[in-house]
Design a protein around this motif. Structure first.
Motif, mmCIF file in Angstrom:
data_model
loop_
_atom_site.group_PDB
_atom_site.id
_atom_site.type_symbol
_atom_site.label_atom_id
_atom_site.label_comp_id
_atom_site.label_asym_id
_atom_site.label_seq_id
_atom_site.Cartn_x
_atom_site.Cartn_y
_atom_site.Cartn_z
ATOM 1 N N ARG A 120 0.657 -1.246 0.026
ATOM 2 C CA ARG A 120 0.006 0.119 -0.017
ATOM 3 C C ARG A 120 0.750 1.242 -0.100
ATOM 4 O O ARG A 120 0.323 2.293 -0.091
ATOM 5 C CB ARG A 120 -0.853 -0.063 1.184
ATOM 6 C CG ARG A 120 -1.642 -1.202 1.489
ATOM 7 C CD ARG A 120 -2.610 -1.764 0.347
ATOM 8 N NE ARG A 120 -3.102 -2.906 0.208
ATOM 9 C CZ ARG A 120 -3.816 -3.541 -0.725
ATOM 10 N NH1 ARG A 120 -4.250 -2.857 -1.735
ATOM 11 N NH2 ARG A 120 -4.148 -4.835 -0.675
ATOM 12 N N ASN A 135 -4.185 8.952 0.316
ATOM 13 C CA ASN A 135 -4.059 7.675 -0.431
ATOM 14 C C ASN A 135 -4.992 6.645 0.542
ATOM 15 O O ASN A 135 -5.481 5.562 0.080
ATOM 16 C CB ASN A 135 -2.664 7.336 -0.616
ATOM 17 C CG ASN A 135 -2.194 8.187 -1.775
ATOM 18 O OD1 ASN A 135 -2.790 8.495 -2.667
ATOM 19 N ND2 ASN A 135 -0.774 8.379 -1.808
ATOM 20 N N SER A 139 -8.477 4.466 -0.118
ATOM 21 C CA SER A 139 -8.181 3.082 -0.453
ATOM 22 C C SER A 139 -9.356 2.210 -0.205
ATOM 23 O O SER A 139 -10.073 2.509 0.563
ATOM 24 C CB SER A 139 -7.098 2.476 0.770
ATOM 25 O OG SER A 139 -7.091 1.255 0.785
ATOM 26 N N HIS A 140 -9.435 1.259 -0.862
ATOM 27 C CA HIS A 140 -10.688 0.170 -0.696
ATOM 28 C C HIS A 140 -10.585 -0.440 0.457
ATOM 29 O O HIS A 140 -11.447 -0.978 1.054
ATOM 30 C CB HIS A 140 -10.809 -0.748 -1.828
ATOM 31 C CG HIS A 140 -9.531 -1.799 -1.588
ATOM 32 N ND1 HIS A 140 -8.307 -1.518 -2.235
ATOM 33 C CD2 HIS A 140 -10.056 -3.059 -1.153
ATOM 34 C CE1 HIS A 140 -7.607 -2.999 -1.777
ATOM 35 N NE2 HIS A 140 -8.607 -3.579 -1.327
ATOM 36 N N ASN A 146 -9.768 1.111 3.435
ATOM 37 C CA ASN A 146 -10.642 2.095 4.147
ATOM 38 C C ASN A 146 -12.038 1.778 4.305
ATOM 39 O O ASN A 146 -12.797 2.202 3.312
ATOM 40 C CB ASN A 146 -10.140 3.565 4.028
ATOM 41 C CG ASN A 146 -10.597 4.555 5.158
ATOM 42 O OD1 ASN A 146 -10.080 4.302 6.196
ATOM 43 N ND2 ASN A 146 -11.607 5.562 4.957
ATOM 44 N N TRP A 150 -9.998 0.747 9.280
ATOM 45 C CA TRP A 150 -9.280 0.056 8.353
ATOM 46 C C TRP A 150 -9.552 -1.416 8.194
ATOM 47 O O TRP A 150 -9.286 -2.214 9.332
ATOM 48 C CB TRP A 150 -7.676 0.423 8.624
ATOM 49 C CG TRP A 150 -6.697 -0.276 7.537
ATOM 50 C CD1 TRP A 150 -5.990 -1.053 7.544
ATOM 51 C CD2 TRP A 150 -6.145 0.477 6.135
ATOM 52 N NE1 TRP A 150 -5.333 -1.445 6.468
ATOM 53 C CE2 TRP A 150 -5.467 -0.061 5.620
ATOM 54 C CE3 TRP A 150 -6.769 1.739 5.821
ATOM 55 C CZ2 TRP A 150 -4.756 0.115 4.391
ATOM 56 C CZ3 TRP A 150 -6.241 2.125 4.288
ATOM 57 C CH2 TRP A 150 -5.267 1.367 3.808
ATOM 58 N N ARG A 170 -1.255 1.379 7.660
ATOM 59 C CA ARG A 170 -0.585 0.363 6.845
ATOM 60 C C ARG A 170 0.666 -0.122 7.533
ATOM 61 O O ARG A 170 1.143 -1.087 6.990
ATOM 62 C CB ARG A 170 -0.062 1.373 5.647
ATOM 63 C CG ARG A 170 -1.239 1.940 4.647
ATOM 64 C CD ARG A 170 -0.665 2.953 3.486
ATOM 65 N NE ARG A 170 -0.139 4.018 4.208
ATOM 66 C CZ ARG A 170 0.384 5.084 3.564
ATOM 67 N NH1 ARG A 170 0.178 5.040 2.180
ATOM 68 N NH2 ARG A 170 0.665 6.026 4.046
#
Length: 409
Positions: A65, A215, A219-220, A222, A255, A407
């Motif tokens: 990521r 970013n 993100s998918h 999130n 997340w 991340r």
């Protein structure tokens, strides 16, 4: 050359380190051997109760990521992989609105049959060199404060300094829903751009706030950014338009780690297993009792990681607790999610409002930092705001907040 090590069967073997090659990971060539080596490392700790991580067939999943990342392997002989390390480079705040370019080091593993040979420190040195070439001024790593081997490797052999000790708080996902006062509290999902704007306002003075927060929020992985506020405040605050923050609110983002890795508890006794299963079944049958049931962590499970937690106003704690309960209920509806986890600074006021089980949480997660800029070539330029004069390690931050990048988890 000095060569020593104890291998399987307790028989000593001799490994010439000059024949050790450290190179970048090649998925097509190395994937099978890396997975086998890491599987042996996991099996080694399964004699006692332990938490095992499954990377689901993707050894680079935890760094993928980050725009700038690498995985290095230590190879002795043809296809004999004896160690791995992962790292990434990003820009984040060091406190006082100063951005620095720093590297995050994670996933260091050395084969059980090739330890205490200096392979770990050699991997760290090679990764640091890659980080410097990519403009990093600092490098940091995180480990359990009880992991003496890891701490000694980084602090004694690799010259890192103990830096911050945030707390990891874990709340198991119960079979019953957590209560939320829907008549008094409103929970709204924020658009990604608004969440980004709010976070930049709230965390500019904190440590480790990532420059590429957009970013993360887009993100998918999130699952959304959420704000809790008194219901009467909705008359004055429109989450689709307003950028001025209300006086009483709590905010966080969620997340989903389930698509990155899965966890599993192994090595528990039959009695412990039976007690946990029994409590879960009873909680499902009699949810109104609100028993503190334990989820099924004996099969692979994922977690929801809460980050960007902040609260303000006289109702801040009440609102944050409600927001954490909301995330718990989200996780309850997500099949295979067994825990809600967050990591915050020990001095962060929000810590007191986060529901958690003390026995499952880590009081201290050790973060160690090393300055790489002093070793960089003279005149070498980076994209960081750090001009070489700023010394983050020896400068006391004015903030009590550490922003934990999801991340990194």
């Amino acid at each position: 050359m000095v060569l020593t090590k104890v291998a399987a069967e307790n028989s000593p073997i001799r490994v010439p380190l000059l024949q050790l090659v450290v190179r970048e990971y090649d998925e097509e060539r190395d994937k099978t051997a890396v997975e086998e080596m890491e599987r042996k490392c996991e099996l080694e700790q399964c004699g006692n109760p332990s938490l095992v991580t499954d990377l689901m067939g993707d050894p680079t999943c935890r760094i993928r990521r980050f725009p700038t990342h690498v995985m290095l392997i230590a190879e002795y002989g043809e296809q004999n992989i004896v160690g791995v390390i992962r790292g990434c480079v990003k820009e984040a705040t060091s406190g006082n609105s100063v951005f620095v370019r720093l590297a995050y080091i994670l996933g260091l593993r050395v084969s059980p049959t090739h330890r205490r040979l200096g392979i770990g420190s050699k991997l760290v040195a090679h990764l640091e060199e890659w980080c410097k070439q990519n403009g990093a001024n600092y490098a940091y790593m995180a480990t359990d404060c009880t992991n003496e081997a890891s701490i000694n490797l980084f602090t004694i052999k690799c010259a890192y300094q103990k830096f911050r000790t945030p707390t990891i708080l874990v709340q198991p996902v119960h079979a019953h829903k957590k209560p939320i006062s829907s008549t008094k509290i409103a929970i709204v999902q924020l658009p990604a751009k608004l969440a980004e704007s709010i976070y930049c306002q709230l965390f500019a003075q904190s440590e480790f706030f990532p420059k590429d927060i957009h970013n993360i929020l887009s993100s998918h992985l999130n699952l959304g950014s959420f704000m809790a506020l008194p219901k009467k405040s909705l008359l004055k605050f429109d989450p689709q338009k307003d950028t001025t923050l209300p006086t009483n609110f709590a905010i966080l983002s969620v997340w989903n780690t389930k698509e990155v890795f899965k966890l599993q508890v192994k090595g528990v006794s039959s009695l412990t297993y039976a007690c946990c299963v029994g409590a879960r079944v009873l909680d499902a049958w009699l949810p109104w009792l609100r028993l503190p049931s334990f989820p099924n962590v004996f099969k692979q499970f994922g977690v929801h990681f809460m980050y960007g937690l902040h609260m303000e106003g006289k109702n801040g704690k009440w609102l944050m607790k409600a927001l954490c309960n909301f995330v718990h209920n989200m996780a309850r509806e997500d099949d295979g999610c067994a825990a809600v986890v967050t990591e915050v600074s020990q001095r962060d006021p929000v810590r007191e409002a986060i529901p958690h089980w003390r026995k499952l949480s880590w009081e201290e997660d050790m973060w160690c930092v090393k300055k790489l800029a002093d070793q960089a070539k003279q005149g070498e330029k980076t994209t960081s705001s750090d001009d070489g004069q700023f010394d983050w390690i020896n400068t006391r931050s004015s903030s009590s907040v550490v922003f934990v990048d999801p991340r990194d988890f």
